[in-house]
Design an enzyme around this catalytic site. Structure first.
Site, PDB file in Angstrom:
ATOM      1  N   GLY C 126       0.833  -1.208   0.000  1.00 21.03           N
ATOM      2  CA  GLY C 126       0.000   0.000   0.000  1.00 21.03           C
ATOM      3  C   GLY C 126       0.859   1.246   0.000  1.00 21.03           C
ATOM      4  N   TYR C 127       1.318   1.647  -1.155  1.00 24.41           N
ATOM      5  CA  TYR C 127       2.160   2.839  -1.265  1.00 24.41           C
ATOM      6  C   TYR C 127       1.403   3.977  -1.950  1.00 24.41           C
ATOM      7  CZ  TYR C 127       6.807   1.102   0.220  1.00 24.41           C
ATOM      8  OH  TYR C 127       7.886   0.651   0.930  1.00 24.41           O
ATOM      9  N   SER C 128       1.173   3.822  -3.291  1.00 21.74           N
ATOM     10  CA  SER C 128       0.546   4.898  -4.070  1.00 21.74           C
ATOM     11  C   SER C 128      -0.848   5.231  -3.557  1.00 21.74           C
ATOM     12  CB  SER C 128       0.422   4.493  -5.538  1.00 21.74           C
ATOM     13  OG  SER C 128       1.676   4.353  -6.113  1.00 21.74           O
ATOM     14  N   GLU C 243      12.766  -3.544  -4.844  1.00 27.61           N
ATOM     15  CA  GLU C 243      11.778  -3.667  -5.912  1.00 27.61           C
ATOM     16  C   GLU C 243      12.379  -3.414  -7.294  1.00 27.61           C
ATOM     17  OE1 GLU C 243       8.435  -1.034  -5.412  1.00 27.61           O
ATOM     18  OE2 GLU C 243       7.371  -1.823  -7.147  1.00 27.61           O
ATOM     19  N   THR C 372       8.361   6.257 -12.155  1.00 28.69           N
ATOM     20  CA  THR C 372       8.338   6.448 -13.609  1.00 28.69           C
ATOM     21  C   THR C 372       9.764   6.575 -14.139  1.00 28.69           C
ATOM     22  OG1 THR C 372       8.332   8.858 -13.535  1.00 28.69           O
ATOM     23  CG2 THR C 372       6.179   7.769 -13.465  1.00 28.69           C
ATOM     24  N   GLU C 374      10.840   8.828 -15.894  1.00 25.10           N
ATOM     25  CA  GLU C 374      11.274  10.221 -15.727  1.00 25.10           C
ATOM     26  C   GLU C 374      11.914  10.402 -14.341  1.00 25.10           C
ATOM     27  OE1 GLU C 374       8.283   9.443 -17.308  1.00 25.10           O
ATOM     28  OE2 GLU C 374       9.446   9.846 -19.123  1.00 25.10           O
TER      29      GLU C 374
END
Lengths: 391, 365, 391, 365
Positions: C126-128, C243, C372, C374
């Site tokens: 549960g991160y984002s 990860e 991302t 980026e």
């Protein structure tokens, strides 16, 4: 919608091509290969273009122009570029003159336009400075009021043809206290004015296009200030819009592509002409489609200008596309040449007279000049698409 | 897997870096572009004293008896200064040619002077033309032209292939400069500091002792092409790595809009892309060197290395130009030296097409 | 330098491959094609991996692991990935467990590690949050002290396997007044705790991997806080490093490339097998070189970790390379399939069972997830190369 | 050169945009993916009432007698909503097939019902298999299978090629659904809302009136492929343009790090690249439509348009996904509808390889 030229435009193109065939020496290698050797030819052809009214094709009739459409001007630039004919006058006829028509005084137009129209004067541009490139508005060259004129000190850089120029148009800071865009003025100066020094800058191709111009207590009469004092930024950007029209980049890429296609037809690879090999054909096809796409976009820019619009976003796109395409095309060219890609023009057996290598050198700078492609993309995103500014 | 260097290798790298970055400045490199051998005699002497000219020669020939990884380390540092001169031709390909193709006497005769830097070897691997060899008495008569001959005007010993006029077999000869009927053309005008050109053999008579590897030399030639391609990939990555460093330095220093341009995301991402290109090509290049050292078929390892280096090196320079702006496009700036080197390297020892089939072996294609 | 695996590593690989051959059903289509159908196989194989000690290959011996080298772990992940074998446990065994070994209490390790090691528990992450993606540290889920624990409210999103999970590890804000990175804590919670709701999110491939997890007054005992309160960001980033190892992306791309190569050998184009055509060969060669280059870079990451280093820059590069490569490879695959690129797995005549299209869908999200590309490039430029931060 | 639209064309565009964006919402498009015809009957009725189904049919056939540019305008707007249904197959390719290949009687019989939307036409242009035609009495017997048949389960009229069993000439037939021996397979599972599938002809007997264009039909088929490819390029650009709009909107609204993500240079440059891709493909697509309208060889214009659209459309979606983050990857977000359409479009009416030779005509290759 109509994706073809009018009869009048085609007639003009035919006339131009007819002239081009006769204008060039039989063994002519093409402008840009050795600019110094081409200089006399350049001057000669420029005067001839002037006589035919082609130097000032797009100028209004009141200034002695032919009031030709933007599209006709594009045709002119395309054919001159594609056939590598010297003689055009970017700084005088294409950039400064229309700027003076908008921002110049009556006296300035009277004084400066006719010599340009006759192809008798070479202008150069003093915009960039050693510390002001993408951030042009941070320029530090100072012009301080001095009697009926200004005393100018500072350094300009990347001035093409500075060593050939009779006159320079340039930007200088006239109010150091004002916000950076609001303290700049636009000036004209005779290059023979005492205090102006020109130092050559040789580029990576070994050629001398650029110069560094130093102003040391150079006096410029007030009559040579264009537009209002401290409002030079508006004058400057008007001119930049004339600079960024894009078709020349695309034309150069199309020409190289055509030369490479001929080379591929004539050159044996493993199992037949290079032109028959699927990997070569795939690259050519993709580049040809990009070239045609970019070309039509440049036509659209001309069409929009003809409609009275200011196609900022389209012009920026055209610049990015054309400069990128030329890099891709010449780089593909080097790959196509294989081992021979190393041979420069001084080697007899160099394919296409070493022109692909020369062009590859040249165009590395194109995504940088006239506003880097990063700046163009910022413009597309913010001014073109309304995204918030990033800084 | 081991990506580390031994202590000895680190010493070689540090020494090479220190010597080359001090000696081979941009000014030096520019000066050498018009120099007949491409290497100032005192610098060449120092290189020989450092043991580099004989790095892969055996000890009995006065060499350091080191391997391809050590050679790669030195070559990478040379790439990092765009080092001109006959080193690659002589100490890499030339020594390899004699080691692979020479018999005991030939090695004893030719290797020591090359290893000590007294003679320069040139190996012809890229010629588009052919020389034919016919028996003449106890020796051979050679007739024809060769092009893309390295160190064309300054080599002391040319190692060149010739087609036996009767059998059609490829032979390999080592022929000293000055042999009658051997004429070197003038040095070609090229993109970088290659010293390529043409060599004419007008019925040149050479002794039997000039014939390397009596049997069909195609295998040796193939191997030499791999040695050249693999180490050229290393050299190209050396250049690309240095271009990355230069760009990071410049972007951290150059200010526009009141801040270093390296703080703009567009510039950061171009530089990150450069780093990705360098890293993703570098290991393949060293793996090629390692595979060449280890023996066995190195075609795939070398092909992968050269193909990736070909794609990465020019791309890295292009991005560097974009980050440097106009200054990087001037002759006085060092960046263009690397751009020219990258373009030359890509076209040397096999372009990407030439290595394609070897690369596709990975996929069984 | 040595670019080959040790004898022990090769022996392990052989043993693993031997097991893989026997482990999969004869007609097995490959994990990811239909995760729900594969779930039972996944659980079965996970328990088998646990029995063999392969689930915890890289764990230290004191936690029941095999203390295998990072390189052995990479071999394991490569072969499992290349052969599309389900059963690995990314969230529990690979991410949470090593994090608990560093930051967990003795009691937490005792409680949570053994079930993971036995392959009996499914964790999720549960991160984002809906408003916190790239800017993860701006997360708004609140945990407020409540007796001997915390009361949690908020929403998590993009939770893979949330609908399968027994437990969740998650981040919540425990000090809303502190600077954003300094008020976050790291918690564990049983998914059966009252107040937790799981809403499925179906992706563009029509598959249900993701979920939105809502916490409404969910009570979490203090014993399930990992590390110190308000220091959860350090715990979180430790876990992110586990990860981002990259090899899975590259392995997937290599596998697709191999499948495509086989297809190209077997498929007639104009004038022979597709595999013989120069344009096809050129694309394959470039992609193969990128794949091998990326693979070695991932090995370097493992080697650096084995040396005790924290290869942040290399891991970010590996992530960018692998995810980009997979997009290029699958897109090339669709181009190679021509008209048949449209056929999805439900069509009998779909080439390669529609797998290329499925993979193409899947990997569009890879340059987005786990930071991302980026953000990765920002990391490479700033943390890796020392450039100044851009914001 | 004229890049402007006439007042009438602007009205068509504005009307199409307003109708389609109101009607064909993301929810509608999703719903239609499982619908047998891909177009809800009331929507189809409205389209017919707007005159679109007969846009290029002559007035005597109840059509609007408009040209390819007007058709392109409508198609671009359909692309902009990823509009599903049989419009492209029936009103674009189907009508073109009858206009180009039918005689007076055939046109009078088939065009009016298609133009008013009462019948759906399917033209088979991409089949990898062949049907053979043999004379049988005054008519023909057709045998074989076809694949990539559009609107396979819902077409009322199949226009399909067959090879004359004796002469080997290609013939073109227009055969109504329900003909004995004609069996449509089930609809294939595909990337987007195509309704492709197989058609079996098991000795189907058809009358002489079903034979279009008595002579060799290869020319007509070639022209139909160009019509399909040119207008598919327009449709793809319509989609790409809408994806650009969506992304600009999202990037201006979505905040991270306390500011809209559209203020980050990396995002801005991705979006600028999208705009460049759209603009540089759009004019070529319209030029293809213009060339098709004007007559003469359209292979080069269409090839350039399709090749560029193929390169641009998927690239634009990829960049859009990158700007949208995870949300764009969900089924409930509209972006994926466009991504799927772009992938389908690229593979339809000739991939980039198929148009390569026509494109290279520009370069004399």
């Amino acid at each position: 919608m109509r994706f073809e030229f009018s009869d009048a435009e085609e007639k003009f193109r035919a006339e131009l091509l007819e002239w081009i065939r006769g204008a060039l020496p039989a063994d002519y290698a093409g402008a840009g290969e050795d600019p110094d050797a081409d200089w006399d030819l350049n001057l000669k052809l420029r005067r001839e273009l002037a006589r035919r009214g082609w130097l000032t094709l797009a100028w209004p009739r009141e200034y002695g122009g032919r009031a030709a459409s933007h599209m006709t001007q594009v045709i002119f630039n395309e054919e001159m570029g594609f056939h590598r004919v010297p003689g055009r006058d970017a700084f005088g006829a294409r950039m400064l003159a229309p700027t003076l028509m908008v921002h110049g005084s009556e006296a300035q137009r009277k004084q400066f336009l006719p010599p340009v129209a006759r192809g008798e004067v070479q202008w150069c541009q003093g915009y960039s400075e050693p510390d002001s490139g993408s951030d042009l508005a941070s320029l530090q060259t100072r012009a301080v009021g001095d009697g009926d004129g200004f005393k100018v000190n500072g350094t300009k850089i990347w001035t093409s043809l500075g060593h050939r120029a009779d006159w320079i148009f340039f930007l200088a800071r006239t109010d150091p206290e004002a916000p950076k865009h609001k303290g700049i003025s636009f000036f004209l100066s005779d290059m023979k004015t005492p205090g102006i020094t020109v130092r050559p800058i040789v580029n990576m191709a070994g050629e001398h296009h650029f110069n560094q111009i130093t102003f040391e207590d150079v006096w410029v009469p007030r009559a040579q200030l264009v537009g209002e004092i401290n409002k030079g930024w508006y004058v400057a950007t008007t001119l930049l819009d004339f600079e960024r029209s894009g078709i020349d980049y695309i034309t150069a890429a199309r020409r190289v592509l055509r030369d490479l296609a001929e080379h591929a037809r004539m050159t044996k690879g493993p199992g037949g002409p290079l032109a028959d090999q699927a990997d070569v054909r795939a690259r050519f096809a993709s580049l040809a489609a990009q070239a045609e796409a970019s070309r039509i976009l440049a036509y659209e820019v001309a069409w929009l200008q003809g409609q009275g619009a200011v196609p900022t976003r389209e012009a920026s796109m055209s610049k990015v596309l054309g400069t990128r395409l030329m890099n891709e095309v010449t780089d593909f060219g080097l790959e196509l040449l294989g081992a021979a890609a190393r041979l420069d023009r001084g080697t007899d057996s160099a394919p296409l007279r070493g022109r692909i290598l020369r062009a590859r050198f040249d165009c590395i700078a194109w995504p940088i000049f006239a506003g880097t492609n990063e700046i163009q993309k910022n413009i597309i995103a913010t001014r073109g698409l309304g995204l918030p500014r990033s800084y | 897997m081991d990506f580390g260097l031994t202590e000895e290798q680190k010493l070689i790298r540090d020494g090479a870096r220190q010597f080359l970055r001090t000696t081979a400045t941009g000014a030096y490199v520019r000066e050498m572009s018009a120099h007949p051998t491409g290497c100032r005699p005192d610098v060449w002497r120092q290189i020989a004293d450092l043991g580099w000219t004989g790095l892969i020669a055996e000890e009995r020939h006065g060499g350091a008896a080191l391997g391809m990884i050590e050679l790669a380390i030195v070559i990478e540092e040379m790439g990092a200064v765009a080092f001109p001169g006959p080193f690659f031709s002589s100490a890499v390909v030339g020594l390899s040619a004699l080691k692979l193709g020479g018999n005991r006497e030939q090695q004893d005769a030719h290797i020591p002077p090359i290893a000590e830097g007294a003679r320069i070897a040139s190996v012809v691997l890229e010629s588009t033309e052919m020389v034919s060899a016919s028996r003449a008495g106890s020796g051979w008569s050679l007739k024809g032209r060769l092009d893309y001959v390295p160190e064309v005007t300054s080599a002391d010993l040319y190692v060149l292939p010739a087609v036996e006029s009767r059998s059609g077999k490829t032979l390999l000869f080592a022929i000293p400069r000055g042999t009658d009927g051997l004429a070197a053309g003038k040095r070609w005008d090229t993109v970088s500091h290659d010293r390529l050109g043409e060599l004419a053999l007008d019925g040149a008579m050479v002794g039997a002792d000039c014939l390397l590897n009596g049997d069909d030399a195609s295998t040796v030639l193939g191997r030499l092409r791999l040695v050249g391609a693999g180490l050229k990939a290393v050299e190209m990555i050396g250049g690309a790595g240095r271009v990355l460093e230069m760009t990071v330095e410049y972007a951290g220093k150059r200010e526009q809009f009141g801040r270093p341009i390296g703080s703009f995301q567009a510039v950061q991402h171009m530089i990150a892309e450069m780093a990705i290109q360098v890293s993703s090509a570098r290991h393949l290049a060293y793996r090629a060197a390692w595979q060449l050292e280890r023996g066995g078929d190195a075609g795939n390892a070398v092909g992968l290395a050269k193909l990736r280096a070909n794609e990465a090196a020019v791309r890295v320079c292009e991005l560097a130009h974009q980050c440097h702006g106009a200054i990087g496009f001037t002759q006085e700036h060092d960046l263009q030296l690397y751009t020219r080197s990258a373009m030359a390297g890509r076209a040397s020892f096999g372009d990407s097409r030439a290595h394609r089939d070897a690369v596709l072996a990975t996929l069984g294609l």
